[in-house]
Design a protein around this motif. Structure first.
Motif, PDB file in Angstrom:
ATOM      1  N   ASP A   1       0.863  -1.177   0.000  1.00  0.00           N
ATOM      2  CA  ASP A   1       0.000   0.000   0.000  1.00  0.00           C
ATOM      3  C   ASP A   1       0.900   1.226   0.000  1.00  0.00           C
ATOM      4  OD1 ASP A   1      -2.168  -1.732   0.301  1.00  0.00           O
ATOM      5  OD2 ASP A   1      -2.299  -1.421   2.463  1.00  0.00           O
ATOM      6  N   CYS A   2       0.448   2.297  -0.650  1.00  0.00           N
ATOM      7  CA  CYS A   2       1.284   3.492  -0.697  1.00  0.00           C
ATOM      8  C   CYS A   2       0.482   4.732  -1.066  1.00  0.00           C
ATOM      9  CB  CYS A   2       2.436   3.305  -1.670  1.00  0.00           C
ATOM     10  SG  CYS A   2       1.918   3.010  -3.368  1.00  0.00           S
ATOM     11  N   ARG A   3       1.130   5.883  -0.899  1.00  0.00           N
ATOM     12  CA  ARG A   3       0.610   7.176  -1.347  1.00  0.00           C
ATOM     13  C   ARG A   3       1.576   7.720  -2.375  1.00  0.00           C
ATOM     14  NH1 ARG A   3       1.109  10.081   3.534  1.00  0.00           N
ATOM     15  NH2 ARG A   3       0.748  11.920   2.271  1.00  0.00           N
ATOM     16  N   VAL A   4       1.031   8.241  -3.492  1.00  0.00           N
ATOM     17  CA  VAL A   4       1.857   8.699  -4.604  1.00  0.00           C
ATOM     18  C   VAL A   4       1.385  10.083  -5.049  1.00  0.00           C
ATOM     19  CG1 VAL A   4       2.610   8.216  -6.969  1.00  0.00           C
ATOM     20  CG2 VAL A   4       2.223   6.318  -5.378  1.00  0.00           C
ATOM     21  N   ALA A   5       2.294  11.034  -5.088  1.00  0.00           N
ATOM     22  CA  ALA A   5       1.993  12.369  -5.617  1.00  0.00           C
ATOM     23  C   ALA A   5       1.978  12.276  -7.140  1.00  0.00           C
ATOM     24  CB  ALA A   5       3.043  13.371  -5.162  1.00  0.00           C
ATOM     25  N   VAL A   6       0.979  12.905  -7.756  1.00  0.00           N
ATOM     26  CA  VAL A   6       0.856  12.910  -9.214  1.00  0.00           C
ATOM     27  C   VAL A   6       0.558  14.328  -9.687  1.00  0.00           C
ATOM     28  CG1 VAL A   6       0.099  10.507  -9.382  1.00  0.00           C
ATOM     29  CG2 VAL A   6      -1.608  12.309  -9.109  1.00  0.00           C
ATOM     30  N   GLY A   7       0.715  14.535 -10.982  1.00  0.00           N
ATOM     31  CA  GLY A   7       0.387  15.826 -11.561  1.00  0.00           C
ATOM     32  C   GLY A   7       1.609  16.507 -12.161  1.00  0.00           C
ATOM     33  N   PRO A   8       1.392  17.640 -12.785  1.00  0.00           N
ATOM     34  CA  PRO A   8       2.471  18.310 -13.516  1.00  0.00           C
ATOM     35  C   PRO A   8       3.629  18.775 -12.639  1.00  0.00           C
ATOM     36  CG  PRO A   8       0.450  19.620 -13.570  1.00  0.00           C
ATOM     37  CD  PRO A   8       0.112  18.318 -12.936  1.00  0.00           C
ATOM     38  N   MET A   9       3.377  19.050 -11.375  1.00  0.00           N
ATOM     39  CA  MET A   9       4.472  19.477 -10.503  1.00  0.00           C
ATOM     40  C   MET A   9       5.487  18.352 -10.299  1.00  0.00           C
ATOM     41  SD  MET A   9       3.897  22.605  -9.975  1.00  0.00           S
ATOM     42  CE  MET A   9       5.041  22.994  -8.685  1.00  0.00           C
ATOM     43  N   VAL A  10       5.012  17.118 -10.211  1.00  0.00           N
ATOM     44  CA  VAL A  10       5.918  15.984 -10.059  1.00  0.00           C
ATOM     45  C   VAL A  10       6.745  15.827 -11.332  1.00  0.00           C
ATOM     46  CG1 VAL A  10       6.105  13.499  -9.651  1.00  0.00           C
ATOM     47  CG2 VAL A  10       4.377  14.825  -8.437  1.00  0.00           C
ATOM     48  N   ARG A  11       6.089  15.948 -12.464  1.00  0.00           N
ATOM     49  CA  ARG A  11       6.804  15.837 -13.749  1.00  0.00           C
ATOM     50  C   ARG A  11       7.897  16.897 -13.847  1.00  0.00           C
ATOM     51  NH1 ARG A  11       9.884  16.026 -16.968  1.00  0.00           N
ATOM     52  NH2 ARG A  11       9.747  15.839 -19.206  1.00  0.00           N
ATOM     53  N   ALA A  12       7.625  18.095 -13.355  1.00  0.00           N
ATOM     54  CA  ALA A  12       8.594  19.191 -13.413  1.00  0.00           C
ATOM     55  C   ALA A  12       9.807  18.947 -12.514  1.00  0.00           C
ATOM     56  CB  ALA A  12       7.916  20.504 -13.039  1.00  0.00           C
ATOM     57  N   GLU A  13       9.676  18.063 -11.521  1.00  0.00           N
ATOM     58  CA  GLU A  13      10.766  17.793 -10.583  1.00  0.00           C
ATOM     59  C   GLU A  13      11.858  16.909 -11.175  1.00  0.00           C
ATOM     60  OE1 GLU A  13       8.837  16.003  -7.236  1.00  0.00           O
ATOM     61  OE2 GLU A  13       7.805  17.850  -6.672  1.00  0.00           O
ATOM     62  N   VAL A  14      11.548  16.143 -12.205  1.00  0.00           N
ATOM     63  CA  VAL A  14      12.532  15.229 -12.786  1.00  0.00           C
ATOM     64  C   VAL A  14      13.017  15.757 -14.128  1.00  0.00           C
ATOM     65  CG1 VAL A  14      11.644  13.182 -11.606  1.00  0.00           C
ATOM     66  CG2 VAL A  14      10.751  13.787 -13.838  1.00  0.00           C
ATOM     67  N   GLY A  15      14.142  15.257 -14.561  1.00  0.00           N
ATOM     68  CA  GLY A  15      14.705  15.689 -15.832  1.00  0.00           C
ATOM     69  C   GLY A  15      13.963  15.087 -17.007  1.00  0.00           C
ATOM     70  N   ASP A  16      14.362  15.502 -18.182  1.00  0.00           N
ATOM     71  CA  ASP A  16      13.764  14.951 -19.406  1.00  0.00           C
ATOM     72  C   ASP A  16      14.241  13.536 -19.630  1.00  0.00           C
ATOM     73  OD1 ASP A  16      12.362  17.266 -20.039  1.00  0.00           O
ATOM     74  OD2 ASP A  16      14.077  18.126 -21.065  1.00  0.00           O
ATOM     75  N   SER A  17      13.398  12.750 -20.247  1.00  0.00           N
ATOM     76  CA  SER A  17      13.758  11.374 -20.593  1.00  0.00           C
ATOM     77  C   SER A  17      14.822  11.384 -21.681  1.00  0.00           C
ATOM     78  CB  SER A  17      12.529  10.633 -21.111  1.00  0.00           C
ATOM     79  OG  SER A  17      12.920   9.415 -21.697  1.00  0.00           O
ATOM     80  N   PRO A  18      15.833  10.537 -21.559  1.00  0.00           N
ATOM     81  CA  PRO A  18      16.826  10.449 -22.630  1.00  0.00           C
ATOM     82  C   PRO A  18      16.271   9.790 -23.880  1.00  0.00           C
ATOM     83  CG  PRO A  18      17.239   8.792 -20.957  1.00  0.00           C
ATOM     84  CD  PRO A  18      16.114   9.657 -20.452  1.00  0.00           C
ATOM     85  N   TRP A  19      15.073   9.212 -23.803  1.00  0.00           N
ATOM     86  CA  TRP A  19      14.501   8.451 -24.907  1.00  0.00           C
ATOM     87  C   TRP A  19      13.422   9.213 -25.659  1.00  0.00           C
ATOM     88  CZ3 TRP A  19      17.696   4.694 -25.514  1.00  0.00           C
ATOM     89  CH2 TRP A  19      18.369   4.212 -24.410  1.00  0.00           C
ATOM     90  N   SER A  20      13.000  10.377 -25.151  1.00  0.00           N
ATOM     91  CA  SER A  20      11.923  11.087 -25.847  1.00  0.00           C
ATOM     92  C   SER A  20      12.447  12.179 -26.737  1.00  0.00           C
ATOM     93  CB  SER A  20      10.939  11.664 -24.842  1.00  0.00           C
ATOM     94  OG  SER A  20      11.564  12.555 -23.959  1.00  0.00           O
TER      95      SER A  20
END
Length: 122
Positions: free
Chosen positions: A103-122
């Protein structure tokens, strides 16, 4: 069959909890239940579906100083190529290929995406 409760949390305070069978991904279950999450490739290469594990198991009160290692909570259908080892250790998880182990809690949404770098594959 064991299911795990995965609570998705958005920055505006909204939450949705989905019961995920370990044979399914979080994204598959969320979409089936009408919960809108961002996604694109569904292969773990584009980082669009990234979330961040806030807490796991019995400990549902996160320590802001200590990240939850995503590997402690999720397995993957395939190697998550869009995340670095450091990002995974910091709790980031690709929901399109992630299958829960707890069981877990996961933050989602555009702010989470902004926290990580770009994918090397996209």
């Amino acid at each position: 069959m064991t299911e795990y409760d995965v609570t998705l949390e958005w920055p505006d305070g909204r939450t949705e909890t989905v019961a995920v069978d370990p044979r399914e991904t979080v994204l598959e279950v969320a979409l089936r239940q009408g919960i809108r999450l961002p996604y694109d490739c569904r292969e773990g290469t584009c980082i669009t579906c990234v979330g961040r594990v806030l807490a796991a198991g019995e400990d549902d009160t996160p320590d802001a100083e200590e990240a939850v290692d995503a590997a402690d909570v999720f397995d993957y259908r395939r190697q998550p190529r869009a995340l670095t080892e450091r990002e995974r250790a910091d709790g980031y998880v690709l929901l399109c290929i992630a299958v829960p182990r707890d069981d877990c809690r996961v933050a989602v949404g555009p702010m989470v995406r902004a926290e990580v770098g770009d994918s090397p594959w996209s």
